[in-house]
Design a protein around this motif. Sequence first.
Motif, PDB file in Angstrom:
ATOM      1  N   UNK A   1      41.470  47.562  54.043  1.00 34.46           N
ATOM      2  CA  UNK A   1      42.072  46.322  54.506  1.00 34.46           C
ATOM      3  C   UNK A   1      41.339  45.155  53.861  1.00 34.46           C
ATOM      4  N   UNK A   2      41.957  44.544  52.851  1.00 29.24           N
ATOM      5  CA  UNK A   2      41.296  43.492  52.088  1.00 29.24           C
ATOM      6  C   UNK A   2      41.525  42.132  52.741  1.00 29.24           C
ATOM      7  N   UNK A   3      40.757  41.854  53.760  1.00 27.24           N
ATOM      8  CA  UNK A   3      40.836  40.568  54.431  1.00 27.24           C
ATOM      9  C   UNK A   3      39.429  40.127  54.790  1.00 27.24           C
ATOM     10  N   UNK A   4      39.279  38.854  55.097  1.00 25.76           N
ATOM     11  CA  UNK A   4      38.004  38.355  55.598  1.00 25.76           C
ATOM     12  C   UNK A   4      38.037  38.443  57.122  1.00 25.76           C
ATOM     13  N   UNK A   5      37.052  39.106  57.683  1.00 22.65           N
ATOM     14  CA  UNK A   5      36.964  39.267  59.137  1.00 22.65           C
ATOM     15  C   UNK A   5      36.095  38.143  59.695  1.00 22.65           C
TER      16      UNK A   5
ATOM     17  N   UNK B   1      47.801  36.589  40.352  1.00 24.28           N
ATOM     18  CA  UNK B   1      47.177  36.246  41.637  1.00 24.28           C
ATOM     19  C   UNK B   1      45.713  35.831  41.500  1.00 24.28           C
ATOM     20  N   UNK B   2      45.085  36.124  40.342  1.00 23.52           N
ATOM     21  CA  UNK B   2      43.646  35.898  40.215  1.00 23.52           C
ATOM     22  C   UNK B   2      43.241  35.039  39.019  1.00 23.52           C
ATOM     23  N   UNK B   3      44.182  34.406  38.364  1.00 23.20           N
ATOM     24  CA  UNK B   3      43.865  33.674  37.133  1.00 23.20           C
ATOM     25  C   UNK B   3      42.920  32.502  37.354  1.00 23.20           C
ATOM     26  N   UNK B   4      42.862  31.962  38.571  1.00 25.95           N
ATOM     27  CA  UNK B   4      42.036  30.770  38.811  1.00 25.95           C
ATOM     28  C   UNK B   4      40.543  31.096  38.934  1.00 25.95           C
ATOM     29  N   UNK B   5      40.193  32.373  38.907  1.00 28.88           N
ATOM     30  CA  UNK B   5      38.789  32.752  39.021  1.00 28.88           C
ATOM     31  C   UNK B   5      38.158  32.845  37.636  1.00 28.88           C
TER      32      UNK B   5
ATOM     33  N   UNK C   1      40.013  32.777  47.890  1.00 29.73           N
ATOM     34  CA  UNK C   1      40.427  34.084  47.411  1.00 29.73           C
ATOM     35  C   UNK C   1      41.808  33.956  46.774  1.00 29.73           C
ATOM     36  N   UNK C   2      42.348  35.071  46.288  1.00 31.35           N
ATOM     37  CA  UNK C   2      43.637  35.018  45.599  1.00 31.35           C
ATOM     38  C   UNK C   2      44.760  34.576  46.524  1.00 31.35           C
ATOM     39  N   UNK C   3      44.708  35.001  47.789  1.00 30.00           N
ATOM     40  CA  UNK C   3      45.828  34.752  48.684  1.00 30.00           C
ATOM     41  C   UNK C   3      45.476  33.897  49.894  1.00 30.00           C
TER      42      UNK C   3
END
Length: 267
Positions: A106-110, A179-183, A45-47
């Motif tokens: 909440x933008x996270x992976x649970x 933050x997202x250029x690699x996608x 992901x971005x972060x």
Amino acid sequence: MEFVTKYITPDIKLSEFEGKYFKTEVLFEHHMLVWFISGETKIILADATYVFGAGDIFLIPRHQLATVINYPKDGKPHKTAVMHFTKEMLRDFYSRHKTAGSVTPLQKVYLFKKHPLLESCFASLIPYFDLTENLPTDIAAIKIEEAISILRSTDKDVDGLLANFEEPGKIDLTDFMERHYMFNMTMEKFSYLTGRSVATFRRDFKRSFRTTPQKWLTEKRLQLAHYLIAEKQVKPTDVYLEAGFENLSHFSYAFKNHFGYPPNHLK
């Protein structure tokens, strides 16, 4: 390479992959609850970067740009069972259930590592994948509602994700692209996620970066690849997968054209 997907319904599926690896760039349209049966997955992901293996259960938020790389492992194929939580089914669920706490995205992976209740919920689905007829819609809805209820009992913050139905609004383009250029996404998807039409996206991009999206994205991805090879000792054959290039030959050509030497020169 062989990729086999079986569906109970469009929202419940079992995927199995046998091959060296499978890589894709995706924009998750729905929240996805994934049960890992075997193999390994890297999700970038971005972060953050996540690596999942057998027994892991995780929830990925919708509207996430991600690079997903799937591998077989320990002689077993990459195999997962997946539930998609659509906005329609979640609206129906929360029309009948009160949310706990504030509803904030909440933008996270649970991650629910080897969770017995979720494992039991998914394991009960496996026999249905061998049915010759479709699973009745009401049974599928019951299984998805069971999974949502377990998630809510396990993590009190999950309502902040599942009960939020907002679409992306117009956001700061410079911050988002940095933050997202690699996608490796289309202009249409980048435009949508920044809350713009394609024409407005291109106009705002040129105003912010003084160049076209295509030129800027290629240069940023090459700089990332150079850093990963030179500073992190990542192999060129692995770097292109994480830096947003479609294949190794295109990456190698672009790298040499930009820096004046091939990527393996750095090694």
